[in-house]
Design a protein around this motif. Structure first.
Motif, mmCIF file in Angstrom:
data_model
loop_
_atom_site.group_PDB
_atom_site.id
_atom_site.type_symbol
_atom_site.label_atom_id
_atom_site.label_comp_id
_atom_site.label_asym_id
_atom_site.label_seq_id
_atom_site.Cartn_x
_atom_site.Cartn_y
_atom_site.Cartn_z
ATOM 1 N N GLY A 1 0.947 -1.253 -0.029
ATOM 2 C CA GLY A 1 0.048 -0.014 0.069
ATOM 3 C C GLY A 1 0.730 1.346 -0.021
ATOM 4 O O GLY A 1 0.412 2.311 0.116
ATOM 5 N N LEU A 2 2.384 1.161 -0.213
ATOM 6 C CA LEU A 2 3.150 2.282 -0.039
ATOM 7 C C LEU A 2 2.761 3.256 -1.098
ATOM 8 O O LEU A 2 2.877 2.696 -2.504
ATOM 9 C CB LEU A 2 4.459 1.719 -0.161
ATOM 10 C CG LEU A 2 5.515 2.186 0.787
ATOM 11 C CD1 LEU A 2 4.896 2.095 2.260
ATOM 12 C CD2 LEU A 2 6.819 1.597 0.579
ATOM 13 N N ALA A 3 2.507 4.358 -1.009
ATOM 14 C CA ALA A 3 2.536 5.591 -1.977
ATOM 15 C C ALA A 3 3.970 5.581 -2.700
ATOM 16 O O ALA A 3 5.100 5.170 -2.060
ATOM 17 C CB ALA A 3 2.071 6.933 -1.368
ATOM 18 N N GLU A 4 3.966 6.088 -3.780
ATOM 19 C CA GLU A 4 5.316 6.091 -4.458
ATOM 20 C C GLU A 4 6.214 7.163 -3.747
ATOM 21 O O GLU A 4 7.424 6.756 -3.606
ATOM 22 C CB GLU A 4 5.127 6.757 -5.929
ATOM 23 C CG GLU A 4 6.430 6.653 -6.827
ATOM 24 C CD GLU A 4 6.126 7.280 -8.241
ATOM 25 O OE1 GLU A 4 4.872 7.124 -8.708
ATOM 26 O OE2 GLU A 4 7.367 7.544 -8.884
ATOM 27 N N VAL A 5 5.621 8.079 -3.355
ATOM 28 C CA VAL A 5 6.767 9.188 -2.665
ATOM 29 C C VAL A 5 7.127 8.258 -1.184
ATOM 30 O O VAL A 5 8.205 8.758 -0.958
ATOM 31 C CB VAL A 5 5.918 10.643 -2.307
ATOM 32 C CG1 VAL A 5 4.611 10.379 -1.574
ATOM 33 C CG2 VAL A 5 6.902 11.643 -1.620
ATOM 34 N N GLU A 6 6.490 7.755 -0.584
ATOM 35 C CA GLU A 6 6.831 6.777 0.716
ATOM 36 C C GLU A 6 8.075 6.095 0.206
ATOM 37 O O GLU A 6 8.821 6.093 0.947
ATOM 38 C CB GLU A 6 5.854 6.375 1.191
ATOM 39 C CG GLU A 6 4.637 7.302 1.829
ATOM 40 C CD GLU A 6 3.378 6.337 2.361
ATOM 41 O OE1 GLU A 6 2.963 7.066 3.228
ATOM 42 O OE2 GLU A 6 3.160 5.241 1.865
ATOM 43 N N ALA A 7 7.661 5.224 -0.805
ATOM 44 C CA ALA A 7 8.872 4.346 -1.453
ATOM 45 C C ALA A 7 10.067 5.096 -1.868
ATOM 46 O O ALA A 7 11.079 4.653 -1.515
ATOM 47 C CB ALA A 7 8.297 3.466 -2.568
ATOM 48 N N GLN A 8 9.970 6.191 -2.315
ATOM 49 C CA GLN A 8 11.084 7.132 -2.490
ATOM 50 C C GLN A 8 11.845 7.467 -1.247
ATOM 51 O O GLN A 8 13.037 7.510 -1.256
ATOM 52 C CB GLN A 8 10.724 8.079 -3.558
ATOM 53 C CG GLN A 8 10.456 7.762 -4.810
ATOM 54 C CD GLN A 8 9.788 8.710 -5.845
ATOM 55 O OE1 GLN A 8 9.323 9.842 -5.034
ATOM 56 N NE2 GLN A 8 9.796 8.655 -6.875
ATOM 57 N N THR A 9 11.021 7.808 -0.208
ATOM 58 C CA THR A 9 11.652 8.127 1.079
ATOM 59 C C THR A 9 12.518 7.143 1.371
ATOM 60 O O THR A 9 13.631 7.280 1.935
ATOM 61 C CB THR A 9 10.483 8.674 1.935
ATOM 62 O OG1 THR A 9 9.625 9.591 1.241
ATOM 63 C CG2 THR A 9 10.945 9.079 3.193
ATOM 64 N N LEU A 10 12.024 5.912 1.265
ATOM 65 C CA LEU A 10 12.595 4.819 2.020
ATOM 66 C C LEU A 10 14.041 4.553 1.122
ATOM 67 O O LEU A 10 14.812 4.346 1.862
ATOM 68 C CB LEU A 10 11.690 3.641 1.826
ATOM 69 C CG LEU A 10 12.048 2.093 2.054
ATOM 70 C CD1 LEU A 10 12.700 2.231 3.528
ATOM 71 C CD2 LEU A 10 11.165 1.149 1.856
ATOM 72 N N ILE A 11 13.759 4.691 -0.097
ATOM 73 C CA ILE A 11 15.106 4.330 -0.947
ATOM 74 C C ILE A 11 15.989 5.507 -0.586
ATOM 75 O O ILE A 11 17.189 5.099 -0.218
ATOM 76 C CB ILE A 11 14.930 4.549 -2.494
ATOM 77 C CG1 ILE A 11 13.605 3.433 -2.750
ATOM 78 C CG2 ILE A 11 16.088 4.444 -3.417
ATOM 79 C CD1 ILE A 11 13.283 3.324 -4.461
ATOM 80 N N GLY A 12 15.595 6.860 -0.358
ATOM 81 C CA GLY A 12 16.624 7.893 -0.120
ATOM 82 C C GLY A 12 17.214 7.584 1.371
ATOM 83 O O GLY A 12 18.365 7.649 1.305
ATOM 84 N N LEU A 13 16.344 7.241 2.269
ATOM 85 C CA LEU A 13 16.907 6.915 3.741
ATOM 86 C C LEU A 13 17.915 5.682 3.519
ATOM 87 O O LEU A 13 19.039 5.917 4.303
ATOM 88 C CB LEU A 13 15.738 6.776 4.647
ATOM 89 C CG LEU A 13 14.921 7.838 5.154
ATOM 90 C CD1 LEU A 13 14.029 7.569 6.033
ATOM 91 C CD2 LEU A 13 15.645 9.172 5.630
ATOM 92 N N ALA A 14 17.444 4.747 2.840
ATOM 93 C CA ALA A 14 18.452 3.496 2.927
ATOM 94 C C ALA A 14 19.675 3.829 2.374
ATOM 95 O O ALA A 14 20.928 3.405 2.590
ATOM 96 C CB ALA A 14 17.586 2.282 2.193
#
Lengths: 264, 446
Positions: free
Chosen positions: B148-161
């Motif tokens: 259910g992750l929104a795209e921007v949320e997934a991008q945040t995850l990628i960025g932090l990782a």
């Protein structure tokens, strides 16, 4: 014991050093100065504060009071010139590292911490490992080395630091005869190069053979100076509180030993 | 089709959003695996778990606070900041509780973990009662729901990782020295306190980054399992760290693909199960630390010892009876001499028959050495007796002790040592050295 003004500058001088863990003091008003080079033993009974003295000199434990000077300067100014060899039992030898990996740790202070070691630095680490006779064990995982070999890896890491003053915490603890001999050879060579090595040492019988200078420690500095003048039955009895039944024998054996004169 | 969807997700062709989510989980796995190596080697795995559980009250409190202030309570940054804050407080609380020395470390951790999680659950029930709260999606922070992750949320995850990974790579050498030998690190002038703090910060960063996708209960799994798996496969941190990162990334990738194909599956659980599967494979098959390798090694050693004992037992039995080496001997006598049980004896005899070293004699219960068996027995007995001779003559060991000593060492005597001992015998007693089998040492039990 504070007549340290005369040249040359002592490798280590300590004034009024007091350290306490919780309420009880471990070191009390210790004052001491070493020669500028040579092999120096810190001798004393269990719990006398020998390791603590080293750690306090290296700022690894907080001091209640007192001043430590290394080559006449505060530690921070001469950090590169100081090497430390901790007790072997203080680390987990199952750590994923080879003997060469551990020795390489001694090169980072010189080479910089944030990038991989260059060829020159790796060769220097290899040379240090060869100096303690472990060239063939470079890629062995450290947990698969014997206790004596592990101790020699620690020694090689200290050598890789290329320091002028070394603090070694019980390098002879639990090692085999071959390792003890190898370590003594390396220590002698360091002394011949004009370096100072301060060693926490447990064995009264070998102390006069291996070292030029001694500090007898038991909470306070009981006596210090050249082996021949400080390592006396009286001083030993004071340091050990007459608790050693074998003391007389040990002292007799030590007195017959050729106590080396301080160098430098 | 679940299968088709899974492979589509795996190959990033299940639509743009699913692809971003899968990449996000892989990036998270990469960072968690990398940071996890240091967390594990520094002995902080349990603290990481405490911190992860302690995020819940922070997340819930951030939601409640944002609602009260009229902000958007579903803002991911806000929720993560709340989680990071309470996680940091949790880690500090563990330290403080342990520092009083009235509570042991493990008790302090269990205490803070359950207290933090309990408080979080209480606050969650407050969230449910808020007008904005119903179906707030906060429960996804517990078990994770990447689908259910929104795209921007997934991008945040990628960025932090990626930020966490870059920092971990930059600090690789200082962290390695810190984890191995803190006193040496401090004496070498490393800012140990600051480094420790950075490691905690990295751990918190990975934890909050993974909250939404993997969930707070299982976020620690991706820090611990890939690192432990990699440790089984290598003895060097410079290989272990990238390996753990790769294992974490694969777990994240595959787990998220499963979850995308079957949105009912909680992502964190699927990723964790994937990582566990990889761990089990490594545990079984690792060439150095694996269960199979250890079992094989034990079996080989057991066979070698059984073989040597049977051959030497047969040789000495025949020697005592003054019979030739190809005469029949009683299996029961050998078994009795070595204290073998029936099955042990049967296994040894079967193995040696299969190896062509013994064959059954005409008399039931009797065996004979084959020609190959005679050669092997000569070798075994010779090695035993040369070693005995060496111990008694060169080492001054008494005969019985020498016999026991030879028993202990003969199966594992390295070839170079064996050659050295043979060389010693050749110069010490050439007459005996020339015999195929030296006589037993006087006084040693047969």
């Amino acid at each position: 014991m504070n007549n340290t003004a005369a040249l040359p500058i002592p490798a280590l001088s300590v004034r009024h050093l007091t350290v306490a863990y919780r309420e009880a003091p471990v070191l009390w008003e210790v004052g001491w100065a070493t020669p500028s080079s040579g092999l120096v033993a810190i001798v004393g009974p269990n719990g006398a504060g020998k390791s603590t003295l080293i750690k306090a000199c290296l700022d690894l434990v907080p001091r209640l009071s007192g001043e430590v000077r290394i080559f006449g300067q505060p530690l921070a100014a001469v950090r590169r010139r100081v090497g430390y060899l901790p007790q072997r039992a203080s680390v987990d030898w199952d750590f994923p590292a080879t003997a060469l990996d551990v020795v390489s740790m001694g090169r980072y202070p010189r080479a910089g911490w944030l990038r991989p070691l260059g060829r020159f630095q790796r060769e220097a680490a290899r040379a240090a490992l060869a100096e303690v006779g472990l060239a063939d064990f470079a890629s062995r995982q450290i947990g698969q080395l014997s206790g004596g070999q592990q101790q020699r890896v620690f020694l090689a890491r200290a050598l890789a630091l290329e320091a002028d003053l070394y603090f070694m915490d019980e390098p002879f603890a639990g090692v085999d005869a071959a390792t003890e001999k190898a370590i003594v050879t390396v220590l002698r060579r360091l002394a011949d190069q004009g370096k100072a090595v301060i060693v926490v040492h447990h064995d009264l019988a070998t102390a006069p053979h291996y070292f030029d200078h001694v500090l007898l420690l038991n909470l306070r500095a009981i006596a210090s100076g050249p082996m021949s003048s400080a390592f006396t039955p009286d001083n030993l009895a004071r340091a050990y509180g007459g608790r050693l039944s074998l003391l007389d024998q040990a002292v007799a054996a030590a007195a017959g030993a050729p106590g080396a004169a301080p160098r430098g | 089709m679940m299968n088709a969807d899974f492979f589509a997700a795996l190959t990033l062709s299940l639509g743009h959003n699913a692809a971003v989510v899968v990449l996000g989980c892989a990036a998270f796995g990469l960072a968690a695996g990398l940071v996890g190596c240091f967390v594990l080697l520094r002995g902080r795995a349990l603290i990481a778990d405490v911190a992860a559980h302690a995020t819940l009250p922070g997340v819930a409190a951030a939601f409640i606070g944002a609602t009260a202030l009229g902000l958007d309570p579903r803002n991911l940054w806000l929720l993560m900041a709340g989680g990071a804050l309470s996680a940091a407080l949790g880690a500090l609380a563990v330290r403080a509780a342990a520092a009083t020395r009235r509570v042991r470390d493990d008790a302090a951790m269990a205490l803070v973990l359950s207290a933090g999680f309990g408080l979080g659950v209480v606050l969650m029930s407050v969230v449910q009662s808020l007008p904005t709260g119903g179906q707030a999606g906060l429960s996804h922070f517990i078990l994770g729901q990447a689908a259910g992750l929104a795209e921007v949320e997934a991008q945040t995850l990628i960025g932090l990782a990626l930020v966490a990974s870059v920092i971990a790579v930059l600090l690789f050498n200082p962290l390695r020295v810190l984890c191995f030998d803190e006193a040496f690190a401090a004496a070498s002038g490393l800012p140990v306190r600051a480094l420790d703090l950075s490691l905690t910060a990295l751990m918190l960063l990975v934890t909050v980054a993974g909250l939404r996708a993997v969930g707070l209960i299982l976020v620690v799994a991706l820090m611990v399992i890939p690192a432990v798996t990699a440790r089984l496969l290598t003895e060097r941190l410079s290989i272990m760290a990238p390996l753990a990162a790769a294992l974490g990334a694969v777990s994240g990738w595959v787990g998220a693909s499963f979850s995308a194909a079957a949105p009912g599956l909680p992502t964190g659980a699927v990723i964790t199960v994937t990582a566990c599967a990889l761990f089990l494979i490594a545990l079984t098959l690792s060439p150095t630390r694996g269960v199979v390798a250890a079992g094989l090694g034990r079996a080989r050693m057991g066979y070698r010892i059984g073989r040597d004992h049977l051959l030497r037992g047969a040789w000495e039995e025949l020697e005592q009876l003054r019979l030739g080496p190809d005469a029949p001997f009683a299996t029961a006598a050998i078994a009795a001499a070595w204290g073998w049980s029936g099955p042990r004896s049967l296994i040894a005899v079967t193995a040696l028959r299969a190896a062509g070293l013994v064959r059954p004699a005409h008399e039931p219960g009797f065996l004979r050495l084959t020609p190959a068996g005679i050669v092997a027995a000569q070798g075994v007995v010779r090695r035993h007796r040369v070693w005995e001779l060496y111990l008694t003559r060169a080492g001054g060991v008494r005969a019985f002790a020498a016999h026991r000593g030879a028993d202990l060492i003969e199966h594992t005597l390295p070839p170079d040592v064996e050659a050295e001992v043979e060389a010693w015998l050749a110069s010490a007693d050439p007459a005996i050295a020339r015999l195929a089998v030296p006589p037993p040492v006087e006084g040693a039990p047969a």
